[in-house]
Scaffold this motif. Structure first.
Motif, PDB file in Angstrom:
ATOM      1  N   HIS A 191       0.238  -0.642  -0.112  1.00 29.13           N
ATOM      2  CA  HIS A 191       0.049  -0.514  -0.124  1.00 29.13           C
ATOM      3  C   HIS A 191       0.873   1.486   0.156  1.00 29.13           C
ATOM      4  N   VAL A 192       1.238   1.845  -1.157  1.00 30.89           N
ATOM      5  CA  VAL A 192       2.210   2.910  -1.427  1.00 30.89           C
ATOM      6  C   VAL A 192       1.834   4.023  -2.328  1.00 30.89           C
ATOM      7  N   THR A 224      10.927  -4.189   0.219  1.00 30.71           N
ATOM      8  CA  THR A 224      12.056  -3.976  -0.987  1.00 30.71           C
ATOM      9  C   THR A 224      11.143  -4.635  -1.958  1.00 30.71           C
ATOM     10  N   SER A 225      10.034  -4.368  -1.821  1.00 33.73           N
ATOM     11  CA  SER A 225       9.003  -4.796  -2.717  1.00 33.73           C
ATOM     12  C   SER A 225       8.028  -3.656  -2.350  1.00 33.73           C
ATOM     13  N   ILE A 226       7.460  -2.574  -3.491  1.00 34.40           N
ATOM     14  CA  ILE A 226       6.094  -1.605  -3.343  1.00 34.40           C
ATOM     15  C   ILE A 226       4.864  -2.582  -4.098  1.00 34.40           C
ATOM     16  N   MET A 227       3.604  -2.300  -4.176  1.00 34.26           N
ATOM     17  CA  MET A 227       2.072  -2.278  -4.935  1.00 34.26           C
ATOM     18  C   MET A 227       1.722  -0.773  -4.153  1.00 34.26           C
ATOM     19  N   GLU A 228       1.474   0.023  -5.696  1.00 35.56           N
ATOM     20  CA  GLU A 228       1.649   1.456  -5.770  1.00 35.56           C
ATOM     21  C   GLU A 228       0.079   1.049  -5.906  1.00 35.56           C
ATOM     22  N   MET A 229      -0.375   2.809  -5.601  1.00 36.69           N
ATOM     23  CA  MET A 229      -1.213   3.066  -6.362  1.00 36.69           C
ATOM     24  C   MET A 229      -2.159   4.073  -7.249  1.00 36.69           C
ATOM     25  N   PHE A 252       2.074  -2.267  -9.641  1.00 36.45           N
ATOM     26  CA  PHE A 252       0.647  -1.312  -9.375  1.00 36.45           C
ATOM     27  C   PHE A 252      -0.262  -2.112  -9.717  1.00 36.45           C
ATOM     28  N   HIS A 253      -1.199  -1.291  -8.946  1.00 37.17           N
ATOM     29  CA  HIS A 253      -2.414  -2.119  -8.754  1.00 37.17           C
ATOM     30  C   HIS A 253      -3.595  -1.278  -9.448  1.00 37.17           C
ATOM     31  N   LEU A 254      -4.144  -2.244 -10.579  1.00 41.46           N
ATOM     32  CA  LEU A 254      -5.754  -0.777 -11.075  1.00 41.46           C
ATOM     33  C   LEU A 254      -6.462  -0.794 -10.566  1.00 41.46           C
ATOM     34  N   GLY A 255      -6.920   0.794 -10.699  1.00 34.08           N
ATOM     35  CA  GLY A 255      -7.449   1.508 -10.273  1.00 34.08           C
ATOM     36  C   GLY A 255      -9.106   0.669 -10.360  1.00 34.08           C
ATOM     37  N   ALA A 256     -10.192   0.793  -9.917  1.00 36.68           N
ATOM     38  CA  ALA A 256     -11.795   0.390 -10.560  1.00 36.68           C
ATOM     39  C   ALA A 256     -11.928   2.761 -10.782  1.00 36.68           C
ATOM     40  N   LYS A 288      -2.106  -8.407  17.257  1.00 32.87           N
ATOM     41  CA  LYS A 288      -1.301  -9.929  17.752  1.00 32.87           C
ATOM     42  C   LYS A 288      -2.415 -11.307  17.693  1.00 32.87           C
ATOM     43  N   SER A 289      -3.733 -10.909  17.647  1.00 36.15           N
ATOM     44  CA  SER A 289      -4.613 -11.676  17.526  1.00 36.15           C
ATOM     45  C   SER A 289      -4.768 -12.375  16.280  1.00 36.15           C
ATOM     46  N   GLY A 290      -4.408 -11.222  15.171  1.00 32.68           N
ATOM     47  CA  GLY A 290      -4.677 -12.467  14.048  1.00 32.68           C
ATOM     48  C   GLY A 290      -5.909 -11.882  12.733  1.00 32.68           C
ATOM     49  N   LEU A 291      -6.478 -11.194  13.873  1.00 30.34           N
ATOM     50  CA  LEU A 291      -7.513 -10.175  13.361  1.00 30.34           C
ATOM     51  C   LEU A 291      -7.411  -9.120  12.250  1.00 30.34           C
ATOM     52  N   ILE A 292      -5.927  -8.875  12.340  1.00 30.46           N
ATOM     53  CA  ILE A 292      -4.974  -7.644  11.241  1.00 30.46           C
ATOM     54  C   ILE A 292      -4.031  -8.742  11.175  1.00 30.46           C
ATOM     55  N   ASP A 293      -4.019  -8.658   9.399  1.00 32.94           N
ATOM     56  CA  ASP A 293      -3.408  -9.905   8.621  1.00 32.94           C
ATOM     57  C   ASP A 293      -1.878  -9.273   8.293  1.00 32.94           C
ATOM     58  N   THR A 294      -2.051  -7.864   8.040  1.00 22.11           N
ATOM     59  CA  THR A 294      -0.830  -7.231   6.919  1.00 22.11           C
ATOM     60  C   THR A 294      -0.795  -5.589   8.144  1.00 22.11           C
ATOM     61  N   ILE A 295       0.708  -5.246   7.827  1.00 20.81           N
ATOM     62  CA  ILE A 295       1.499  -3.942   7.876  1.00 20.81           C
ATOM     63  C   ILE A 295       1.141  -3.402   6.912  1.00 20.81           C
ATOM     64  N   GLY A 296       0.888  -2.923   6.294  1.00 21.33           N
ATOM     65  CA  GLY A 296       1.259  -1.610   4.337  1.00 21.33           C
ATOM     66  C   GLY A 296       1.246  -0.127   5.488  1.00 21.33           C
TER      67      GLY A 296
END
Ligand code: DOR
Ligand code: ZN
Length: 439
Positions: free
Chosen positions: A60-61, A87-92, A122-126, A299-307
């Motif tokens: 999320h960049v 080391t890798s980005i997925m751009e908006m 790169f994300h394709l925007g809707a 911590k509990s896994g309700l949230i999966d990623t840090i972006g």
């Protein structure tokens, strides 16, 4: 291509930490073993006392390139990325022109090949009317679709009910979502304007971009994803209330996942009086109780990623009054240090690398495994650093973390086996690769 041997590292990967050496050849991890001291290599890095993690895959960049290069560009921001262990980005897609066609997206890939120090997708925007483009996208070479279910910077809002149904039912790649209910926000904005005129204090931001606005939109997204079995990744969660819509547990088997961002994990509504526009972003940073709930959810896994939601704007633009100060903060250089501050290293690896790789099905990245690309971050957990103008690499030259001392520092970052960052210096000659996806 040079060979690299990393010795005496504390290897943090797939839920455990252990002493290990890592040998890198042809850009890939050739061997991982408890001792490889007999292995000849062009470069040897003694990692004694340091933690070696898979490099962060930041899903999320915003790099502003093309079209908004006064704020940032793909070269400047990926330099900051590698200095931060990314080391890798997925751009908006909210660039200029907006990336809502595959032709524009390919232009961004061409630009990135010449400019990116990190790997990239790169994300394709809707949009309200680009279903044909979304369905024509190549799932093996493009990370996914970005859908703004609420209006934010750049005006890429999808608010046509049938278009939402079509996207959720037909798109087969991960859909990354910005969830805020625009009608709720407009009403809150109107109320605030009636009360304050044009002098709305920044401390009103979290009440305007409110919990209700977030909850309504996220609830709709979860409802649609459940109805159509779509794969959604809800970006930048900000409220305890929304967390009730998510399930804990491993990412494998989940179709609905969520992201936390460094600024929501670090700052709270208590900081608006001090920081003002510097922490104005969409969705807004909410209360200390929300921040605690977000930390617990990581911590509990309700949230999966840090972006990161790295979203640079110029310092001068941020001096504007509430109504015209743009939303978004530069963050990518401080995300790993923030995560290390708050969570155990194994969890940092999971949320910043393993889970992004799993959700987006990244090919041969996100784990320290033999045969995988050598995307690695070496973290010195014993040497603190203070964020200051001297070490900020963003083109915009400022950070909301200025003055903060983190207990760790990024010692080195390898991108495809190349030393992209070491001893405080970016190697400007390094170029990342286009990410590929195993789907
Ligand atoms: O605060 C934000 N800034 N939220 C967004 O949704 C977009 C981003 C930007 O591009 O500036
Ligand atoms: Zn964003």
């Amino acid at each position: 291509m040079q060979t690299i041997l990393i010795t005496n590292a504390n290897l943090v990967n797939e839920g455990s930490s252990r002493p290990a050496d890592v040998f890198i050849k042809n850009g890939r991890i050739e061997k991982v073993a408890s001792s490889l001291t007999n292995q000849a290599a062009d470069t040897v890095i003694d990692a004694m006392g340091k933690a070696l993690l898979p490099g962060m895959i930041d899903c999320h960049v915003h790099c502003r390139d093309p079209g908004l290069e006064a704020k940032a560009d793909l070269h400047s921001e990926t330099r900051a990325a590698v200095a931060g262990g990314v080391t890798s980005i997925m751009e908006m897609p909210n660039t200029k022109p907006a990336a809502i066609t595959n032709a524009v997206l390919e232009d961004k890939f061409a630009l990135a090949a010449t400019k990116c120090v990190a790997n990239y997708s790169f994300h394709l925007g809707a949009s309200n009317s680009n279903m044909d483009e979304l369905l024509a996208m190549d799932p093996k070479t493009v990370c996914g679709v970005k859908l703004f279910m609420g209006a934010s910077t750049g005006g890429l809002l999808v608010d046509r009910a049938q278009q939402l149904e079509d996207i959720f039912s037909q798109v087969k790649v991960p859909i990354s979502l910005h969830c805020e209910d625009t009608n709720t926000i407009r009403k809150n904005e109107k109320d605030a304007r009636e009360k304050y005129g044009e002098a709305i204090p920044f401390s009103e931001h979290w009440k305007i971009r409110s919990e209700e606005a977030c909850y309504r939109s996220t609830a709709l997204a979860v409802e649609l994803a459940t109805k159509y079995n779509s794969q959604i990744h809800v970006l930048h969660l900000t409220t305890a209330k929304e967390l009730g819509l998510f399930k804990a547990g491993p990412v494998e088997g989940k179709k609905i996942t969520g992201e936390a961002c460094p600024h929501m994990l670090w700052f709270s509504s208590d900081d608006y009086d001090r920081k003002g526009a510097l922490i104005k972003c969409n969705p807004s940073i909410k209360t200390p109780a929300d921040r605690s709930a977000l930390r617990e959810a990581v911590k509990s896994g309700l949230i999966d990623t840090i972006g990161t939601d790295h979203a640079p704007h110029l310092w001068e633009e941020k001096q504007n009054p509430y109504g015209s100060a743009p939303s978004g903060l530069p963050l990518i250089q401080s995300a790993m240090p923030t995560a290390v501050e708050l969570f155990p290293l194994e969890m940092v690896a999971e949320k910043t690398a393993h889970n992004p790789a799993r959700i987006f099905q990244c090919l041969e990245r996100g784990f320290i495994r033999e045969g995988y690309w050598a995307d690695l971050t070496l973290i010195d957990t014993e040497t603190p650093h203070t964020v200051s103008k001297d070490n900020i690499l963003y083109k915009c030259g400022w950070s909301p973390f200025e003055g903060v001392t983190f207990k760790s520092s990024i010692a080195a970052t390898l991108v495809n086996g190349q030393l992209a960052y070491i001893d405080g210096q970016v190697n400007d000659a390094v170029r990342g690769q286009r990410l590929l996806f195993d789907r």
